[in-house]
Design a protein around this motif. Structure first.
Motif, PDB file in Angstrom:
ATOM      1  N   LEU A   4       0.854  -1.184   0.000  1.00 17.93           N
ATOM      2  CA  LEU A   4       0.000   0.000   0.000  1.00 17.93           C
ATOM      3  C   LEU A   4       0.890   1.234   0.000  1.00 17.93           C
ATOM      4  CD1 LEU A   4      -2.753  -0.867   2.665  1.00 17.93           C
ATOM      5  CD2 LEU A   4      -3.071  -0.696   0.193  1.00 17.93           C
ATOM      6  N   SER A   5       0.445   2.256  -0.695  1.00 12.77           N
ATOM      7  CA  SER A   5       1.179   3.515  -0.662  1.00 12.77           C
ATOM      8  C   SER A   5       1.050   4.122   0.731  1.00 12.77           C
ATOM      9  CB  SER A   5       0.623   4.476  -1.711  1.00 12.77           C
ATOM     10  OG  SER A   5      -0.703   4.862  -1.371  1.00 12.77           O
ATOM     11  N   ALA A   6       1.926   5.046   1.042  1.00  9.36           N
ATOM     12  CA  ALA A   6       1.884   5.697   2.354  1.00  9.36           C
ATOM     13  C   ALA A   6       0.533   6.380   2.567  1.00  9.36           C
ATOM     14  CB  ALA A   6       3.024   6.702   2.478  1.00  9.36           C
ATOM     15  N   GLU A   7       0.008   6.959   1.496  1.00  7.54           N
ATOM     16  CA  GLU A   7      -1.288   7.645   1.597  1.00  7.54           C
ATOM     17  C   GLU A   7      -2.412   6.647   1.876  1.00  7.54           C
ATOM     18  OE1 GLU A   7      -4.298  10.390  -1.154  1.00  7.54           O
ATOM     19  OE2 GLU A   7      -2.323   9.779  -1.916  1.00  7.54           O
ATOM     20  N   ASP A   8      -2.429   5.528   1.123  1.00  3.20           N
ATOM     21  CA  ASP A   8      -3.474   4.521   1.336  1.00  3.20           C
ATOM     22  C   ASP A   8      -3.346   3.867   2.710  1.00  3.20           C
ATOM     23  OD1 ASP A   8      -4.622   4.989  -1.107  1.00  3.20           O
ATOM     24  OD2 ASP A   8      -3.605   3.317  -2.119  1.00  3.20           O
ATOM     25  N   LEU A   9      -2.107   3.652   3.163  1.00  2.00           N
ATOM     26  CA  LEU A   9      -1.900   3.063   4.476  1.00  2.00           C
ATOM     27  C   LEU A   9      -2.449   3.969   5.566  1.00  2.00           C
ATOM     28  CD1 LEU A   9      -0.686   0.638   5.925  1.00  2.00           C
ATOM     29  CD2 LEU A   9       1.481   1.897   6.070  1.00  2.00           C
ATOM     30  N   ALA A  10      -2.265   5.269   5.402  1.00  2.00           N
ATOM     31  CA  ALA A  10      -2.801   6.222   6.371  1.00  2.00           C
ATOM     32  C   ALA A  10      -4.326   6.214   6.345  1.00  2.00           C
ATOM     33  CB  ALA A  10      -2.262   7.621   6.075  1.00  2.00           C
ATOM     34  N   ARG A  11      -4.897   6.115   5.153  1.00  2.00           N
ATOM     35  CA  ARG A  11      -6.359   6.061   5.038  1.00  2.00           C
ATOM     36  C   ARG A  11      -6.916   4.804   5.692  1.00  2.00           C
ATOM     37  NH1 ARG A  11      -7.223   5.961  -1.103  1.00  2.00           N
ATOM     38  NH2 ARG A  11      -9.446   5.851  -0.556  1.00  2.00           N
ATOM     39  N   PHE A  12      -6.119   3.731   5.645  1.00  2.00           N
ATOM     40  CA  PHE A  12      -6.578   2.449   6.166  1.00  2.00           C
ATOM     41  C   PHE A  12      -6.366   2.313   7.670  1.00  2.00           C
ATOM     42  CE2 PHE A  12      -5.911  -2.173   6.899  1.00  2.00           C
ATOM     43  CZ  PHE A  12      -7.179  -2.611   6.533  1.00  2.00           C
ATOM     44  N   LYS A  13      -5.260   2.827   8.182  1.00  2.00           N
ATOM     45  CA  LYS A  13      -4.906   2.588   9.583  1.00  2.00           C
ATOM     46  C   LYS A  13      -5.275   3.748  10.505  1.00  2.00           C
ATOM     47  CE  LYS A  13      -1.208   0.516  10.750  1.00  2.00           C
ATOM     48  NZ  LYS A  13       0.225   0.159  10.976  1.00  2.00           N
ATOM     49  N   ASP A  14      -5.084   4.981  10.050  1.00  2.00           N
ATOM     50  CA  ASP A  14      -5.327   6.128  10.925  1.00  2.00           C
ATOM     51  C   ASP A  14      -6.818   6.381  11.093  1.00  2.00           C
ATOM     52  OD1 ASP A  14      -2.610   6.318  11.050  1.00  2.00           O
ATOM     53  OD2 ASP A  14      -2.466   8.000   9.626  1.00  2.00           O
ATOM     54  N   TYR A  15      -7.148   7.264  12.002  1.00  2.00           N
ATOM     55  CA  TYR A  15      -8.551   7.617  12.215  1.00  2.00           C
ATOM     56  C   TYR A  15      -9.126   8.210  10.927  1.00  2.00           C
ATOM     57  CZ  TYR A  15     -12.707  10.043  13.848  1.00  2.00           C
ATOM     58  OH  TYR A  15     -13.999  10.498  13.983  1.00  2.00           O
ATOM     59  N   ASN A  16     -10.192   7.600  10.469  1.00  2.00           N
ATOM     60  CA  ASN A  16     -10.808   8.029   9.208  1.00  2.00           C
ATOM     61  C   ASN A  16     -12.317   7.849   9.347  1.00  2.00           C
ATOM     62  OD1 ASN A  16     -11.724   8.419   6.607  1.00  2.00           O
ATOM     63  ND2 ASN A  16     -10.161   7.133   5.640  1.00  2.00           N
ATOM     64  N   PRO A  17     -13.028   8.892   9.707  1.00  2.00           N
ATOM     65  CA  PRO A  17     -14.466   8.766   9.969  1.00  2.00           C
ATOM     66  C   PRO A  17     -15.300   8.395   8.746  1.00  2.00           C
ATOM     67  CG  PRO A  17     -13.802  11.082   9.934  1.00  2.00           C
ATOM     68  CD  PRO A  17     -12.552  10.273   9.895  1.00  2.00           C
ATOM     69  N   THR A  18     -14.722   8.504   7.555  1.00  2.00           N
ATOM     70  CA  THR A  18     -15.478   8.166   6.347  1.00  2.00           C
ATOM     71  C   THR A  18     -15.206   6.753   5.863  1.00  2.00           C
ATOM     72  OG1 THR A  18     -13.808   8.955   4.750  1.00  2.00           O
ATOM     73  CG2 THR A  18     -15.329  10.599   5.673  1.00  2.00           C
ATOM     74  N   ARG A  19     -14.317   6.033   6.553  1.00  2.00           N
ATOM     75  CA  ARG A  19     -13.955   4.695   6.094  1.00  2.00           C
ATOM     76  C   ARG A  19     -15.079   3.693   6.422  1.00  2.00           C
ATOM     77  NH1 ARG A  19      -9.049   3.892   8.549  1.00  2.00           N
ATOM     78  NH2 ARG A  19     -10.014   2.858  10.335  1.00  2.00           N
ATOM     79  N   PHE A  20     -15.298   2.759   5.499  1.00  2.00           N
ATOM     80  CA  PHE A  20     -16.292   1.702   5.699  1.00  2.00           C
ATOM     81  C   PHE A  20     -15.820   0.458   4.948  1.00  2.00           C
ATOM     82  CE2 PHE A  20     -17.401   4.083   1.933  1.00  2.00           C
ATOM     83  CZ  PHE A  20     -17.787   3.129   0.994  1.00  2.00           C
ATOM     84  N   SER A  21     -16.469  -0.653   5.231  1.00  2.00           N
ATOM     85  CA  SER A  21     -16.133  -1.891   4.534  1.00  2.00           C
ATOM     86  C   SER A  21     -17.407  -2.642   4.177  1.00  2.00           C
ATOM     87  CB  SER A  21     -15.220  -2.783   5.390  1.00  2.00           C
ATOM     88  OG  SER A  21     -15.908  -3.278   6.518  1.00  2.00           O
ATOM     89  N   PHE A  22     -17.303  -3.530   3.206  1.00  2.00           N
ATOM     90  CA  PHE A  22     -18.449  -4.340   2.783  1.00  2.00           C
ATOM     91  C   PHE A  22     -17.922  -5.628   2.182  1.00  2.00           C
ATOM     92  CE2 PHE A  22     -17.331  -1.233  -0.429  1.00  2.00           C
ATOM     93  CZ  PHE A  22     -17.189  -1.988  -1.578  1.00  2.00           C
ATOM     94  N   LEU A  23     -18.828  -6.591   2.020  1.00  2.00           N
ATOM     95  CA  LEU A  23     -18.464  -7.903   1.500  1.00  2.00           C
ATOM     96  C   LEU A  23     -18.966  -8.098   0.082  1.00  2.00           C
ATOM     97  CD1 LEU A  23     -19.265 -10.107   4.636  1.00  2.00           C
ATOM     98  CD2 LEU A  23     -17.029  -9.239   3.916  1.00  2.00           C
ATOM     99  N   MET A  24     -18.237  -8.891  -0.679  1.00  2.00           N
ATOM    100  CA  MET A  24     -18.632  -9.269  -2.032  1.00  2.00           C
ATOM    101  C   MET A  24     -18.517 -10.783  -2.154  1.00  2.00           C
ATOM    102  SD  MET A  24     -16.783  -6.270  -4.295  1.00  2.00           S
ATOM    103  CE  MET A  24     -15.150  -6.668  -3.669  1.00  2.00           C
TER     104      MET A  24
END
Length: 209
Positions: A4-24
């Motif tokens: 993961l890029s540094a930016e994507d890693l931050a989006r994934f690990k750091d506090y991100n109130p807009t982050r969500f997940s779903f299943l396929m």
């Protein structure tokens, strides 16, 4: 490790109130590929569109993610109110169809990461008309490594390898004794000969021409 890029890693690990997940969920039934998601809108991934409305976040059982290959089963409950899947599971080709479950993480800026969290095949199904549901049991791709060699003398075992074979459905009505896994005993039958030539379609190989 998934890069993961540094930016994507931050989006994934750091506090991100807009982050969500779903299943396929990707299933192969009777030669057709079925794509479903528990998100409330269609999702496009790897060239396929995953359709909402047939599974929810509660439809897929717990999946244990480990560093070692796991042989756990996963039960998926499909909504069958419009009978879309009923025909698939009433035919013969549903067993052993490929099954894959992905979990995708995203935020307001788009997809961050997609993980393959389960890989296996369709093992069994239970149609529940009163609830308009179908429970589908998915077996891990590693499950076959725990099985004993050989097949059992029942339709379920036989149809895992030969889906259209129904021979064992009729064994109970068979009159002839079947010697399974060993040769039948040799019996000697007394015969008599006569001067009659008989009326068979094959000539006697010992007769003179």
């Amino acid at each position: 490790m998934i890069p993961l890029s540094a930016e994507d890693l931050a989006r994934f690990k750091d506090y991100n109130p807009t982050r969500f997940s779903f299943l396929m969920l990707k299933l192969q039934l009777n030669g057709d590929w079925i794509y479903l998601t528990d998100r409330d809108v269609p999702v496009t991934y790897a060239g396929a569109t995953y359709v909402p409305g047939y599974i929810t976040s509660e439809s897929i059982g717990d999946i244990e993610i480990t560093s070692e290959p796991a042989t756990n089963d996963v039960t998926v409950t499909l909504d069958a109110r419009d009978r879309t899947f009923v025909a698939y599971f009433l035919q013969e080709g549903w067993m052993n169809g490929s099954a894959t479950i992905y979990e995708q993480f995203a935020d307001k800026d788009g997809v961050i990461l997609t993980l393959n969290i389960f890989q296996g095949f369709v093992d069994s199904r239970d149609l529940i008309p009163e609830k308009q549901k179908i429970d589908v049991v998915l077996a891990s791709v590693w499950a076959d490594f725990e099985k004993q060699s050989g097949t059992k003398t029942n339709s379920g075992s036989q149809q895992r390898y030969y889906p259209s074979d129904t021979a064992f459905d009729h064994v109970a009505r068979a009159q002839r004794k079947i010697y399974w896994g060993k040769p039948a005993p040799v019996t000697t039958t007394a015969t008599t000969t006569s001067g009659a030539s008989g009326s068979g379609i094959f000539s006697n190989p010992n007769s003179e021409l």
